[in-house]
Design an enzyme around this catalytic site. Structure first.
Site, short mmCIF file in Angstrom:
data_model
loop_
_atom_site.label_atom_id
_atom_site.label_comp_id
_atom_site.label_asym_id
_atom_site.label_seq_id
_atom_site.Cartn_x
_atom_site.Cartn_y
_atom_site.Cartn_z
N LYS A 197 76.34 29.47 25.98
CA LYS A 197 76.10 28.34 26.89
C LYS A 197 74.72 28.41 27.55
CE LYS A 197 79.26 29.00 30.07
NZ LYS A 197 79.81 30.27 29.66
N ARG A 214 84.56 24.54 35.88
CA ARG A 214 85.16 25.69 35.20
C ARG A 214 86.65 25.81 35.46
NH1 ARG A 214 80.58 29.47 34.53
NH2 ARG A 214 81.25 31.39 33.52
N ARG A 265 74.72 42.23 25.19
CA ARG A 265 73.85 41.22 25.79
C ARG A 265 73.07 41.83 26.96
NH1 ARG A 265 76.13 35.56 28.12
NH2 ARG A 265 76.84 36.72 29.91
N ARG A 305 73.91 42.74 32.96
CA ARG A 305 74.55 42.11 34.12
C ARG A 305 75.82 42.89 34.47
NH1 ARG A 305 75.03 35.80 32.52
NH2 ARG A 305 77.09 36.20 33.39
N ARG A 329 86.84 38.27 32.65
CA ARG A 329 86.23 36.95 32.48
C ARG A 329 86.86 36.20 31.31
NH1 ARG A 329 80.31 38.31 31.63
NH2 ARG A 329 79.89 36.09 31.66
P1 AMP Z 1 77.84 32.43 33.83
O1 AMP Z 1 76.40 32.75 34.08
O2 AMP Z 1 78.09 30.97 33.57
O3 AMP Z 1 78.47 33.33 32.83
O4 AMP Z 1 78.59 32.74 35.24
C1 AMP Z 1 78.61 34.03 35.77
C2 AMP Z 1 79.64 34.11 36.86
O5 AMP Z 1 79.29 33.20 37.92
C3 AMP Z 1 81.04 33.71 36.46
O6 AMP Z 1 81.74 34.76 35.83
C4 AMP Z 1 81.63 33.37 37.83
O7 AMP Z 1 81.89 34.54 38.57
C5 AMP Z 1 80.47 32.67 38.50
N1 AMP Z 1 80.49 31.22 38.23
C6 AMP Z 1 79.58 30.51 37.52
N2 AMP Z 1 79.93 29.23 37.45
C7 AMP Z 1 81.09 29.11 38.14
C8 AMP Z 1 81.95 28.04 38.42
N3 AMP Z 1 81.73 26.80 37.96
N4 AMP Z 1 83.07 28.30 39.15
C9 AMP Z 1 83.32 29.53 39.63
N5 AMP Z 1 82.55 30.59 39.39
C10 AMP Z 1 81.44 30.40 38.65
#
Ligand code: AMP
Length: 211
Positions: A9, A83, A122, A155, A166
């Protein structure tokens, strides 16, 4: 842009945003930046759950997204939002109130075993945000960022326990959203297992054919 963690993504959203010259709003990147740059802020406190793979509270996410989107009078690539079905409902109400809409929902499909492999290898660049998909054997060898030469880091939420959490959260809270966007005819399902260039081409083709 929807898809499980590790589906590409972030990489594809950045490419689409650059290609169509529109802003890229990644809620994950926004929360990581708040934790890094402003740890005492309310947003950073709500985002503390990120490190163990949990989700940030729905209304906090909605407020943050609304604040950013209000600044833009143009199309935006939304990466990782909504999400949960509750976020999608909050978003729908907000969009209605401001007379805007979701054009398309791009879903990147990647099987689970490949996701686990990808997330384990990653690394992310602290300086420019580049997401490096390495070979597992290269992941901890100190390879610099291929884009800017700075250090890559793992990360916190790309560590094994957070990865499983996750993926489980994705299955239970995010995947059910797909049915909603299939029903509205907005979902474009893309095979995310091809090369990054191949995935990008398919996304562009389906977006330009359908919008
Ligand atoms: P990502 O970079 O999209 O993988 O997001 C990393 C982390 O940020 C996720 O595992 C959540 O902890 C938090 N996060 C990102 N977007 C959302 C969202 N729309 N709702 C809730 N938590 C989010």
């Amino acid at each position: 842009m929807m898809g499980p963690p590790g589906s590409g993504k972030g990489t594809q959203s950045a490419r689409i945003a650059e290609h169509f010259r529109v802003p890229h709003l990644s809620t994950g990147a926004l929360f990581r930046a708040a934790l890094e740059n402003d740890p005492e802020s309310d947003v950073a406190k709500a985002a503390a759950v990120i490190t163990n793979g949990g989700l940030v509270d729905d209304s906090v996410v909605m407020d943050v997204v609304a604040a950013v989107l209000t600044e833009y009078d143009c199309n935006v690539v939304l990466d990782g939002f909504p999400r949960t079905t509750h976020q999608a409902d909050l978003f729908e109400h907000w969009l209605f109130s401001v007379g805007r809409q979701i054009d398309k929902v791009v879903f990147l499909h990647v099987p689970n075993d490949e996701l686990v492999e990808r997330l384990g290898a990653r690394r992310t660049c602290k300086a420019c945000g580049y997401i490096a998909s390495l070979r597992l054997e290269d992941a901890d060898t100190g390879i610099p960022c291929p884009r800017c030469g700075e250090d890559l880091y793992r990360r916190e939420d790309d560590r094994p326990t957070a990865i499983s959490r996750r993926l489980a959260i994705y299955e239970s809270l995010t995947a059910p959203l797909l049915a909603k966007y299939i029903a509205t005819g907005q979902l474009l399902s893309i095979d995310g297992t091809q090369s990054p260039d191949g995935v990008f081409k398919n996304i562009c083709d389906s977006i330009t054919n359908q919008i």
